[in-house]
Enzyme design. Structure first.
Site, PDB file in Angstrom:
ATOM      1  N   SER A 119       1.311 -14.573  11.854  1.00 27.37           N
ATOM      2  CA  SER A 119       2.284 -15.047  10.865  1.00 27.37           C
ATOM      3  C   SER A 119       2.751 -16.452  11.204  1.00 27.37           C
ATOM      4  O   SER A 119       3.666 -16.961  10.572  1.00 27.37           O
ATOM      5  CB  SER A 119       3.472 -14.093  10.805  1.00 27.37           C
ATOM      6  N   HIS A 140      -3.002 -14.257   6.181  1.00 25.47           N
ATOM      7  CA  HIS A 140      -1.733 -13.615   6.531  1.00 25.47           C
ATOM      8  C   HIS A 140      -1.265 -12.684   5.419  1.00 25.47           C
ATOM      9  O   HIS A 140      -0.975 -13.125   4.304  1.00 25.47           O
ATOM     10  CB  HIS A 140      -0.677 -14.711   6.814  1.00 25.47           C
ATOM     11  N   GLU A 152      -1.725 -15.361   2.382  1.00 25.03           N
ATOM     12  CA  GLU A 152      -1.693 -16.790   2.745  1.00 25.03           C
ATOM     13  C   GLU A 152      -2.995 -17.126   3.454  1.00 25.03           C
ATOM     14  O   GLU A 152      -3.351 -16.459   4.431  1.00 25.03           O
ATOM     15  CB  GLU A 152      -0.540 -17.073   3.719  1.00 25.03           C
ATOM     16  N   ASN A 190       6.973 -17.385   5.707  1.00 25.71           N
ATOM     17  CA  ASN A 190       7.891 -17.111   6.821  1.00 25.71           C
ATOM     18  C   ASN A 190       8.764 -18.301   7.178  1.00 25.71           C
ATOM     19  O   ASN A 190       9.869 -18.132   7.684  1.00 25.71           O
ATOM     20  CB  ASN A 190       7.120 -16.640   8.055  1.00 25.71           C
TER      21      ASN A 190
HETATM   22  N1  CAA Z   1       2.851   1.282   3.328  1.00 23.73           N
HETATM   23  C1  CAA Z   1       2.070   1.439   2.245  1.00 23.73           C
HETATM   24  N2  CAA Z   1       2.552   1.592   0.989  1.00 23.73           N
HETATM   25  C2  CAA Z   1       3.893   1.611   0.835  1.00 23.73           C
HETATM   26  C3  CAA Z   1       4.781   1.471   1.921  1.00 23.73           C
HETATM   27  C4  CAA Z   1       4.217   1.305   3.212  1.00 23.73           C
HETATM   28  N3  CAA Z   1       4.957   1.150   4.284  1.00 23.73           N
HETATM   29  N4  CAA Z   1       6.040   1.521   1.452  1.00 23.73           N
HETATM   30  C5  CAA Z   1       5.966   1.706   0.136  1.00 23.73           C
HETATM   31  N5  CAA Z   1       4.654   1.762  -0.234  1.00 23.73           N
HETATM   32  C6  CAA Z   1       4.141   1.944  -1.596  1.00 23.73           C
HETATM   33  C7  CAA Z   1       4.487   3.319  -2.125  1.00 23.73           C
HETATM   34  O1  CAA Z   1       3.491   4.264  -1.780  1.00 23.73           O
HETATM   35  C8  CAA Z   1       4.539   3.085  -3.627  1.00 23.73           C
HETATM   36  O2  CAA Z   1       3.234   3.144  -4.157  1.00 23.73           O
HETATM   37  P1  CAA Z   1       2.996   3.900  -5.570  1.00 23.73           P
HETATM   38  O3  CAA Z   1       3.730   3.053  -6.579  1.00 23.73           O
HETATM   39  O4  CAA Z   1       1.508   3.899  -5.751  1.00 23.73           O
HETATM   40  O5  CAA Z   1       3.582   5.268  -5.384  1.00 23.73           O
HETATM   41  C9  CAA Z   1       5.016   1.631  -3.756  1.00 23.73           C
HETATM   42  O6  CAA Z   1       4.814   1.029  -2.471  1.00 23.73           O
HETATM   43  C10 CAA Z   1       6.493   1.547  -4.110  1.00 23.73           C
HETATM   44  O7  CAA Z   1       7.199   2.289  -3.148  1.00 23.73           O
HETATM   45  P2  CAA Z   1       8.559   3.037  -3.458  1.00 23.73           P
HETATM   46  O8  CAA Z   1       8.565   3.497  -4.889  1.00 23.73           O
HETATM   47  O9  CAA Z   1       8.767   4.067  -2.404  1.00 23.73           O
HETATM   48  O10 CAA Z   1       9.697   1.971  -3.149  1.00 23.73           O
HETATM   49  P3  CAA Z   1      10.135   0.630  -3.862  1.00 23.73           P
HETATM   50  O11 CAA Z   1       9.796   0.588  -5.307  1.00 23.73           O
HETATM   51  O12 CAA Z   1      11.524   0.481  -3.418  1.00 23.73           O
HETATM   52  O13 CAA Z   1       9.219  -0.492  -3.154  1.00 23.73           O
HETATM   53  C11 CAA Z   1       8.759  -2.068  -1.443  1.00 23.73           C
HETATM   54  C12 CAA Z   1       9.131  -0.614  -1.771  1.00 23.73           C
HETATM   55  C13 CAA Z   1       7.416  -2.409  -2.097  1.00 23.73           C
HETATM   56  C14 CAA Z   1       8.604  -2.141   0.061  1.00 23.73           C
HETATM   57  C15 CAA Z   1       9.892  -3.015  -1.993  1.00 23.73           C
HETATM   58  O14 CAA Z   1      11.137  -2.606  -1.500  1.00 23.73           O
HETATM   59  C16 CAA Z   1       9.688  -4.478  -1.605  1.00 23.73           C
HETATM   60  O15 CAA Z   1       8.925  -5.195  -2.231  1.00 23.73           O
HETATM   61  N6  CAA Z   1      10.387  -4.941  -0.537  1.00 23.73           N
HETATM   62  C17 CAA Z   1      10.288  -6.302  -0.016  1.00 23.73           C
HETATM   63  C18 CAA Z   1       9.118  -6.370   0.943  1.00 23.73           C
HETATM   64  C19 CAA Z   1       8.957  -7.739   1.530  1.00 23.73           C
HETATM   65  O16 CAA Z   1       9.734  -8.664   1.313  1.00 23.73           O
HETATM   66  N7  CAA Z   1       7.875  -7.890   2.330  1.00 23.73           N
HETATM   67  C20 CAA Z   1       7.600  -9.104   3.026  1.00 23.73           C
HETATM   68  C21 CAA Z   1       8.066  -8.941   4.418  1.00 23.73           C
HETATM   69  S1  CAA Z   1       7.876 -10.400   5.353  1.00 23.73           S
HETATM   70  C22 CAA Z   1       6.378 -10.235   6.045  1.00 23.73           C
HETATM   71  O17 CAA Z   1       5.679  -9.292   5.857  1.00 23.73           O
HETATM   72  C23 CAA Z   1       5.970 -11.385   6.876  1.00 23.73           C
HETATM   73  C24 CAA Z   1       5.534 -11.039   8.228  1.00 23.73           C
HETATM   74  O18 CAA Z   1       4.914 -11.914   8.841  1.00 23.73           O
HETATM   75  C25 CAA Z   1       5.852  -9.755   8.909  1.00 23.73           C
END
Ligand code: CAA
Length: 292
Positions: A119, A140, A152, A190
């Protein structure tokens, strides 16, 4: 016949999600991790995720079996042989990345492209330990990798156009939209996102409640998650490592990591994955309270 095999190194939160995304897109995937416990956890997680999808009617049992049939696990780097693409997702420490790239470079076929899910570490530095620096680049993913639509793409100093084209085509096949990010710490997302999470941690350290900080951003900016719950979600150790990378990479005090994050990591409070972070979680990952 077209080579359809990809290898994913690392079966942690990111690696297992990347492996899942590739298997869902039709690739034959081997997910490699030398820690057996990581592999067992990855298998259990994907099974439980897919079972929920079947229960909700979002996936048939046949589809589940078909996707899982394309996904195998291994503890040996030798199993990268035959893959046209290797995706590395090991912990965000330069020495671990370099060690992994040395091993993958030695085991992979000469034409294989190897990408890092770092990242923010330098792609050129990682590539320098291999005999194929032109076939190395950054790809990424964002957590959760099967869901988040962005990839990315980061070219190192000597990444070839052919390598870029292979990764760009792969990205399209797994349904991701790409952006070209510069090879500077934090790349694009990030560098913008993590300082916000860090600032949110400072506010909790100064006495604001995690709920208030999260509600402020969720309701005031329409983000799906607040910065504090997002930090718990991706892992406090991962977020701190990225912030520290920005600080060390730009030599700029504006990126100083919040001391509370350092204390939490030292105490083993790593967020949702350990059941304890800014918030407390039950075994199913449901929030059951706050620690601040
Ligand atoms: N792994 C795989 N799939 C997942 C999951 C996980 N950990 N968590 C949720 N899902 C899937 C679910 O299975 C569901 O799929 P379906 O629609 O097919 O059933 C879908 O995502 C939606 O899940 P939920 O209905 O349970 O929950 P939600 O609608 O609240 O969405 C979320 C959950 C997608 C995580 C949403 O809250 C979100 O977009 N959050 C922000 C995430 C974000 O900002 N990510 C970036 C992080 S920074 C980063 O990653 C950088 C780094 O370098 C680490």
């Amino acid at each position: 016949m077209e080579n359809n095999k990809v290898a994913v190194i690392g079966a942690g939160l990111m690696g297992s999600g990347i492996a899942q995304a590739c298997a869902q897109a039709g690739y034959q995937v081997v997910n490699i991790d030398t820690f057996e416990t990581a592999v067992e956890k990855a298998k259990a997680n994907i099974n439980s995720l897919f079972n929920k999808k079947v229960e909700k009617g979002k996936m048939t049992r046949e589809q589940k079996d078909e996707i899982l049939g394309r996904l195998t696990y291994s503890g040996s780097f030798e199993d990268v042989k035959g893959a046209f693409l290797v995706l590395e997702a090991v912990p965000e420490k330069i020495e671990i990345k370099k060690d992994t790239f040395r091993k993958v470079d030695a085991a992979a076929d000469p034409g294989t492209v190897i990408v890092s899910n770092t990242s923010g570490l330098s792609i050129s530095e990682i590539a320098s330990v291999t005999d194929r620096p032109d076939k190395i680049m950054g790809a990424h993913f964002f957590y959760p990798a099967p869901v988040m639509k962005l990839l990315e793409l980061v070219r190192g100093l000597v990444t070839s156009d052919e390598t870029y084209a292979v990764v760009k085509e792969f990205a399209a096949r797994i349904g991701k939209t790409t952006v070209d990010a510069p090879e500077f710490p934090g790349f694009m997302v990030n560098r913008i996102l993590v300082p916000m999470q860090n600032e949110a941690a400072f506010m909790v350290m100064e006495g604001s409640s995690p709920e208030d900080v999260d509600n402020a951003i969720k309701l005031g900016c329409n983000h799906p998650m607040g910065p504090i719950e997002l930090t718990d979600f991706v892992g406090i150790d991962t977020m701190l490592a990225t912030m520290t990378g920005l600080y060390n990479g730009f030599h700029d005090s504006k990126y100083r990591p919040c001391p509370l994050l350092e204390t939490m990591v030292k105490s083993g409070m790593l967020g949702k994955k350990t059941g304890n972070g800014f918030y407390k979680y039950d075994e199913k990952g449901n929030k059951i309270g706050s620690n601040f």
